[in-house]
Design an enzyme around this catalytic site. Structure first.
Site, mmCIF file in Angstrom:
data_model
loop_
_atom_site.group_PDB
_atom_site.id
_atom_site.type_symbol
_atom_site.label_atom_id
_atom_site.label_comp_id
_atom_site.label_asym_id
_atom_site.label_seq_id
_atom_site.Cartn_x
_atom_site.Cartn_y
_atom_site.Cartn_z
ATOM 1 N N LYS A 13 36.281 -103.908 -105.917
ATOM 2 C CA LYS A 13 35.469 -104.597 -104.460
ATOM 3 C C LYS A 13 35.378 -102.897 -103.976
ATOM 4 O O LYS A 13 34.143 -102.874 -103.444
ATOM 5 C CB LYS A 13 36.655 -104.926 -104.273
ATOM 6 C CG LYS A 13 36.899 -106.030 -104.972
ATOM 7 C CD LYS A 13 37.493 -107.401 -103.824
ATOM 8 C CE LYS A 13 39.320 -107.240 -103.762
ATOM 9 N NZ LYS A 13 39.993 -106.358 -104.877
ATOM 10 N N ARG A 88 39.732 -114.655 -98.585
ATOM 11 C CA ARG A 88 41.065 -114.226 -99.124
ATOM 12 C C ARG A 88 41.184 -115.847 -99.934
ATOM 13 O O ARG A 88 42.238 -115.961 -100.838
ATOM 14 C CB ARG A 88 41.908 -113.082 -99.484
ATOM 15 C CG ARG A 88 41.585 -112.097 -100.078
ATOM 16 C CD ARG A 88 43.388 -111.502 -100.112
ATOM 17 N NE ARG A 88 43.573 -110.163 -100.680
ATOM 18 C CZ ARG A 88 43.079 -108.805 -100.599
ATOM 19 N NH1 ARG A 88 42.234 -108.756 -100.112
ATOM 20 N NH2 ARG A 88 43.549 -108.345 -101.400
ATOM 21 N N ARG A 127 45.816 -96.128 -109.748
ATOM 22 C CA ARG A 127 45.034 -95.671 -108.094
ATOM 23 C C ARG A 127 45.774 -95.159 -107.461
ATOM 24 O O ARG A 127 46.601 -95.400 -107.400
ATOM 25 C CB ARG A 127 44.631 -97.364 -107.557
ATOM 26 C CG ARG A 127 43.961 -97.190 -106.323
ATOM 27 C CD ARG A 127 43.760 -98.547 -105.950
ATOM 28 N NE ARG A 127 44.668 -99.778 -105.399
ATOM 29 C CZ ARG A 127 44.491 -101.201 -105.154
ATOM 30 N NH1 ARG A 127 42.717 -101.308 -104.970
ATOM 31 N NH2 ARG A 127 45.130 -101.703 -105.165
ATOM 32 N N ARG A 160 49.981 -97.327 -103.691
ATOM 33 C CA ARG A 160 50.117 -98.312 -102.871
ATOM 34 C C ARG A 160 51.634 -98.674 -103.080
ATOM 35 O O ARG A 160 52.003 -99.266 -104.550
ATOM 36 C CB ARG A 160 49.750 -98.801 -102.828
ATOM 37 C CG ARG A 160 48.191 -98.420 -101.572
ATOM 38 C CD ARG A 160 47.182 -99.398 -101.167
ATOM 39 N NE ARG A 160 47.215 -100.750 -101.635
ATOM 40 C CZ ARG A 160 46.061 -101.455 -102.149
ATOM 41 N NH1 ARG A 160 45.025 -100.663 -102.120
ATOM 42 N NH2 ARG A 160 46.130 -102.947 -101.973
ATOM 43 N N ARG A 171 50.821 -110.463 -106.885
ATOM 44 C CA ARG A 171 49.167 -110.338 -105.960
ATOM 45 C C ARG A 171 48.365 -110.904 -107.053
ATOM 46 O O ARG A 171 47.490 -112.012 -106.897
ATOM 47 C CB ARG A 171 48.995 -108.195 -106.144
ATOM 48 C CG ARG A 171 49.660 -108.648 -105.221
ATOM 49 C CD ARG A 171 49.009 -107.011 -104.811
ATOM 50 N NE ARG A 171 48.140 -106.511 -104.292
ATOM 51 C CZ ARG A 171 47.514 -105.862 -104.164
ATOM 52 N NH1 ARG A 171 48.052 -104.494 -105.220
ATOM 53 N NH2 ARG A 171 46.252 -105.663 -103.832
HETATM 54 P P1 ADP Z 1 39.805 -103.135 -105.400
HETATM 55 O O1 ADP Z 1 39.442 -102.369 -104.230
HETATM 56 O O2 ADP Z 1 39.314 -105.002 -105.890
HETATM 57 O O3 ADP Z 1 41.483 -103.605 -104.928
HETATM 58 P P2 ADP Z 1 39.739 -100.917 -106.296
HETATM 59 O O4 ADP Z 1 37.758 -100.044 -105.901
HETATM 60 O O5 ADP Z 1 40.642 -100.013 -105.388
HETATM 61 O O6 ADP Z 1 39.535 -101.822 -106.126
HETATM 62 O O7 ADP Z 1 39.857 -99.653 -107.741
HETATM 63 C C1 ADP Z 1 41.225 -100.142 -108.380
HETATM 64 C C2 ADP Z 1 41.158 -98.888 -109.041
HETATM 65 O O8 ADP Z 1 40.124 -98.782 -109.950
HETATM 66 C C3 ADP Z 1 41.011 -97.674 -108.654
HETATM 67 O O9 ADP Z 1 41.990 -97.087 -108.647
HETATM 68 C C4 ADP Z 1 39.631 -97.457 -109.030
HETATM 69 O O10 ADP Z 1 39.464 -95.675 -108.561
HETATM 70 C C5 ADP Z 1 39.579 -97.691 -110.392
HETATM 71 N N1 ADP Z 1 38.396 -98.343 -110.518
HETATM 72 C C6 ADP Z 1 37.077 -98.858 -109.489
HETATM 73 N N2 ADP Z 1 36.259 -99.529 -110.402
HETATM 74 C C7 ADP Z 1 36.416 -98.632 -111.375
HETATM 75 C C8 ADP Z 1 35.654 -99.035 -112.611
HETATM 76 N N3 ADP Z 1 34.395 -99.428 -112.958
HETATM 77 N N4 ADP Z 1 35.715 -98.285 -114.198
HETATM 78 C C9 ADP Z 1 37.256 -97.976 -114.421
HETATM 79 N N5 ADP Z 1 38.297 -97.705 -113.216
HETATM 80 C C10 ADP Z 1 37.618 -97.957 -112.007
HETATM 81 P P1 AMP Z 2 43.918 -104.778 -100.649
HETATM 82 O O1 AMP Z 2 43.971 -103.647 -99.471
HETATM 83 O O2 AMP Z 2 42.095 -105.585 -100.351
HETATM 84 O O3 AMP Z 2 43.943 -104.713 -102.285
HETATM 85 O O4 AMP Z 2 44.860 -105.970 -99.131
HETATM 86 C C1 AMP Z 2 46.141 -105.504 -99.836
HETATM 87 C C2 AMP Z 2 46.754 -106.385 -99.483
HETATM 88 O O5 AMP Z 2 46.544 -106.471 -97.602
HETATM 89 C C3 AMP Z 2 47.336 -107.867 -99.838
HETATM 90 O O6 AMP Z 2 47.985 -108.001 -101.168
HETATM 91 C C4 AMP Z 2 47.215 -108.719 -98.668
HETATM 92 O O7 AMP Z 2 48.418 -108.685 -98.347
HETATM 93 C C5 AMP Z 2 46.892 -108.900 -97.692
HETATM 94 N N1 AMP Z 2 45.020 -108.821 -97.327
HETATM 95 C C6 AMP Z 2 44.137 -107.661 -97.194
HETATM 96 N N2 AMP Z 2 43.182 -108.656 -97.400
HETATM 97 C C7 AMP Z 2 43.694 -110.055 -96.333
HETATM 98 C C8 AMP Z 2 42.590 -111.413 -96.559
HETATM 99 N N3 AMP Z 2 41.620 -111.332 -96.177
HETATM 100 N N4 AMP Z 2 44.236 -112.721 -96.182
HETATM 101 C C9 AMP Z 2 45.233 -112.348 -95.962
HETATM 102 N N5 AMP Z 2 45.543 -110.630 -96.680
HETATM 103 C C10 AMP Z 2 45.127 -110.136 -96.886
#
Ligand code: ADP
Ligand code: AMP
Length: 214
Positions: A13, A88, A127, A160, A171
């Site tokens: 995302k 969420r 990541r 992270r 999660r």
């Molecule tokens: P989210 O915001 O949904 O938690 P991220 O955008 O941070 O996910 O992506 C999670 C991990 O996967 C990151 O390390 C990112 O670089 C990698 N990633 C994102 N999209 C792709 C893809 N289409 N193919 C492979 N790896 C990806």
């Molecule tokens: P993210 O960076 O989106 O993966 O979020 C990391 C963490 O932040 C999540 O696992 C939750 O603990 C918290 N968080 C982020 N967005 C929300 C939301 N909209 N509602 C509740 N918790 C959130």
């Protein structure tokens, strides 16, 4: 254009939201980034949020909703925004709808980035996050020019705490229980758009551009 990104943690995302924000020149609003910035700055909100985030739980709606509503009312959001990681929960989605309704407004698209659970652990253990500017990389799929250093701002990257496999499992189960129902919610509203998040980043972005239009 007002967009929300749906999908499991690690589905991509944030990666896609950043690209959407850059192409359409709208703010990328990530609640996770906002919480992490608060943790880094040692704020009260950060301290409260951290206790939930470290366990893989959601931060309570009371701490989350007002923050987002205030943010989308800022001037730079006048032409739209891409929300990443919010809503969420169903109550968050309802609160967002209410806030928009009071402005005679509504969301345009809910983009669901679909990735099966079995791909997620691999995505998240690889990541690497920049806590200074919010950029995200992957040690295999999206490498930095210099290992461990953010290409955009030069800060050191981190794995992270909540991306460690034991927390990722939690999660994922929280996602299935509390967030996945939003797919139905936005399907009923007629704004859901599905993209295959298992494709490479470029292909996922192309699919999104096809949906949003050039
Ligand atoms: P989210 O915001 O949904 O938690 P991220 O955008 O941070 O996910 O992506 C999670 C991990 O996967 C990151 O390390 C990112 O670089 C990698 N990633 C994102 N999209 C792709 C893809 N289409 N193919 C492979 N790896 C990806
Ligand atoms: P993210 O960076 O989106 O993966 O979020 C990391 C963490 O932040 C999540 O696992 C939750 O603990 C918290 N968080 C982020 N967005 C929300 C939301 N909209 N509602 C509740 N918790 C959130």
């Amino acid at each position: 254009m007002k967009i929300i990104m749906l999908g499991a943690p690690g589905a991509g995302k944030g990666t896609q939201a950043q690209r959407i924000a850059a192409k359409w020149n709208i703010p990328h609003i990530s609640t996770g980034d906002i919480f992490r910035a608060n943790i880094k700055n040692g704020t009260e909100l950060g301290k409260k949020a951290k206790s939930y985030m470290d366990q893989g739980l959601l931060v309570p709606d009371e701490l989350t909703v007002d923050l987002v509503v205030d943010r989308i009312n800022q001037e730079d959001c006048a032409n739209g925004y891409v929300l990443d990681g919010f809503p969420r929960t169903i109550p968050q989605a309802e609160a967002l709808d209410e806030a928009l309704k009071s402005l005679n407004d509504s969301l345009d698209y809910a983009i669901n980035v679909e990735v099966p659970d079995e791909n997620i652990i691999n995505r998240m253990s690889g990541r690497r996050a920049c806590l200074s500017c919010g950029a995200t990389y992957h040690i295999v799929y999206n490498k930095t020019k210099t290992e461990g250093i953010c290409d955009k701002c030069g800060s050191e990257l981190v794995l992270r705490d909540d991306d460690k496999p034991e927390t990722v499992q939690k999660r994922l189960s929280v996602y299935h229980d509390q967030t996945q129902p939003l797919i139905d919610y936005y399907t009923k509203k007629g704004i859901i758009k599905e993209v295959d998040g298992t494709l490479d980043m470029e292909a996922v972005f192309n699919a999104i551009v096809d949906i949003l239009g050039e």
